[in-house]
Design a protein around this motif. Structure first.
Motif, short mmCIF file in Angstrom:
data_model
loop_
_atom_site.label_atom_id
_atom_site.label_comp_id
_atom_site.label_asym_id
_atom_site.label_seq_id
_atom_site.Cartn_x
_atom_site.Cartn_y
_atom_site.Cartn_z
N GLY A 130 35.28 35.65 39.18
CA GLY A 130 35.30 35.00 37.88
C GLY A 130 34.32 35.64 36.92
N SER A 131 34.59 35.48 35.64
CA SER A 131 33.70 35.98 34.60
C SER A 131 33.92 35.18 33.33
CB SER A 131 33.96 37.47 34.34
OG SER A 131 35.27 37.66 33.87
N GLU A 132 32.91 35.21 32.46
CA GLU A 132 33.04 34.51 31.19
C GLU A 132 33.65 35.45 30.16
OE1 GLU A 132 30.33 31.94 28.08
OE2 GLU A 132 29.52 32.52 30.02
N GLU A 133 34.62 34.93 29.42
CA GLU A 133 35.31 35.75 28.43
C GLU A 133 35.77 34.85 27.28
OE1 GLU A 133 39.40 38.22 28.51
OE2 GLU A 133 37.99 38.70 30.11
N ASP A 134 35.36 35.17 26.07
CA ASP A 134 35.74 34.42 24.87
C ASP A 134 35.42 32.93 24.98
OD1 ASP A 134 36.76 36.77 23.80
OD2 ASP A 134 38.77 36.40 24.60
N ASP A 135 34.20 32.61 25.42
CA ASP A 135 33.74 31.23 25.58
C ASP A 135 34.60 30.42 26.55
OD1 ASP A 135 31.60 31.60 23.88
OD2 ASP A 135 32.75 31.01 22.10
N ARG A 136 35.27 31.11 27.45
CA ARG A 136 36.05 30.45 28.50
C ARG A 136 35.72 31.13 29.82
NH1 ARG A 136 42.25 29.95 27.04
NH2 ARG A 136 42.14 32.18 27.27
N TRP A 137 36.14 30.50 30.91
CA TRP A 137 35.92 31.07 32.23
C TRP A 137 37.25 31.59 32.76
CZ3 TRP A 137 31.72 32.56 34.59
CH2 TRP A 137 31.78 32.89 35.93
N ARG A 138 37.25 32.87 33.15
CA ARG A 138 38.46 33.53 33.64
C ARG A 138 38.27 33.82 35.13
NH1 ARG A 138 41.76 38.47 31.47
NH2 ARG A 138 42.45 39.35 33.44
N LEU A 139 39.19 33.35 35.95
CA LEU A 139 39.16 33.60 37.38
C LEU A 139 40.38 34.42 37.76
CD1 LEU A 139 37.70 32.91 40.09
CD2 LEU A 139 39.45 31.16 40.36
N GLU A 140 40.13 35.63 38.28
CA GLU A 140 41.23 36.51 38.72
C GLU A 140 41.37 36.38 40.21
OE1 GLU A 140 41.14 40.57 37.53
OE2 GLU A 140 40.57 40.10 35.47
N ILE A 141 42.62 36.17 40.66
CA ILE A 141 42.93 36.07 42.07
C ILE A 141 43.86 37.21 42.42
CG2 ILE A 141 43.92 34.60 43.87
CD1 ILE A 141 43.43 32.25 41.84
N HIS A 142 43.39 38.12 43.27
CA HIS A 142 44.18 39.28 43.69
C HIS A 142 44.68 39.03 45.11
CE1 HIS A 142 42.97 41.66 40.21
NE2 HIS A 142 41.76 41.15 40.39
#
Length: 146
Positions: A130-142
């Motif tokens: 996960g990382s913070e992006e554009d004042d939101r939290w983005r979680l990438e699942i591969h």
């Protein structure tokens, strides 16, 4: 103790209370005002709850968006990838392609928050970050096949 006279203060007659009868009311009012101010300050400083905003499908997995960082507990059980988020949101489901094969995903509400499960005909392995992006939290699942 023949009478209630207060000649030498040794009788059972209680002494006259010289304090004002308003003192307990003032203390009670101050206590109520203090509690109300404390509740207002607590309400202002409480963080907003974490909420699932959207789920996007990418080539080898999913991207899950939250309004802020959730607590995440993930496991890989019998070839299924399961992630539990301490968040609120709506149930959703969908499908993605991994190596020309279908993978079904589903978000549902549970007692501890939101549960995301990824299931395929073949056993899956998953990695998430996960990382913070554009004042939101983005979680990438591969995902990968085992």
């Amino acid at each position: 103790m023949h009478g209630s006279e207060g000649k030498d203060r040794r009788h059972s007659t209680p002494e006259v209370d010289l304090r004002s009868k308003l003192f307990p009311r003032v203390i009670g009012s101050l206590a109520i005002v203090g509690v109300m101010v404390g509740l207002m300050i607590g309400r202002l400083t409480t963080p907003e709850p974490t909420e699932l905003q959207q789920v996007d499908v990418m080539d080898d997995g999913l991207v899950v968006w939250f309004n802020n960082e959730p607590k995440i507990h993930g496991e890989q059980i019998d070839g299924t990838v399961a992630l539990l988020f301490d968040a609120q949101g709506k149930s959703a489901k969908g499908q993605l392609k991994l190596n020309q094969r279908d993978v079904n995903w589903r978000v549902r509400k549970s007692d501890q928050g939101l549960l995301l499960t990824l299931v395929a005909a073949r056993p899956l392995k998953g990695k998430w970050a996960g990382s913070e992006e554009d004042d939101r939290w983005r979680l990438e699942i591969h995902l990968q096949e085992q």
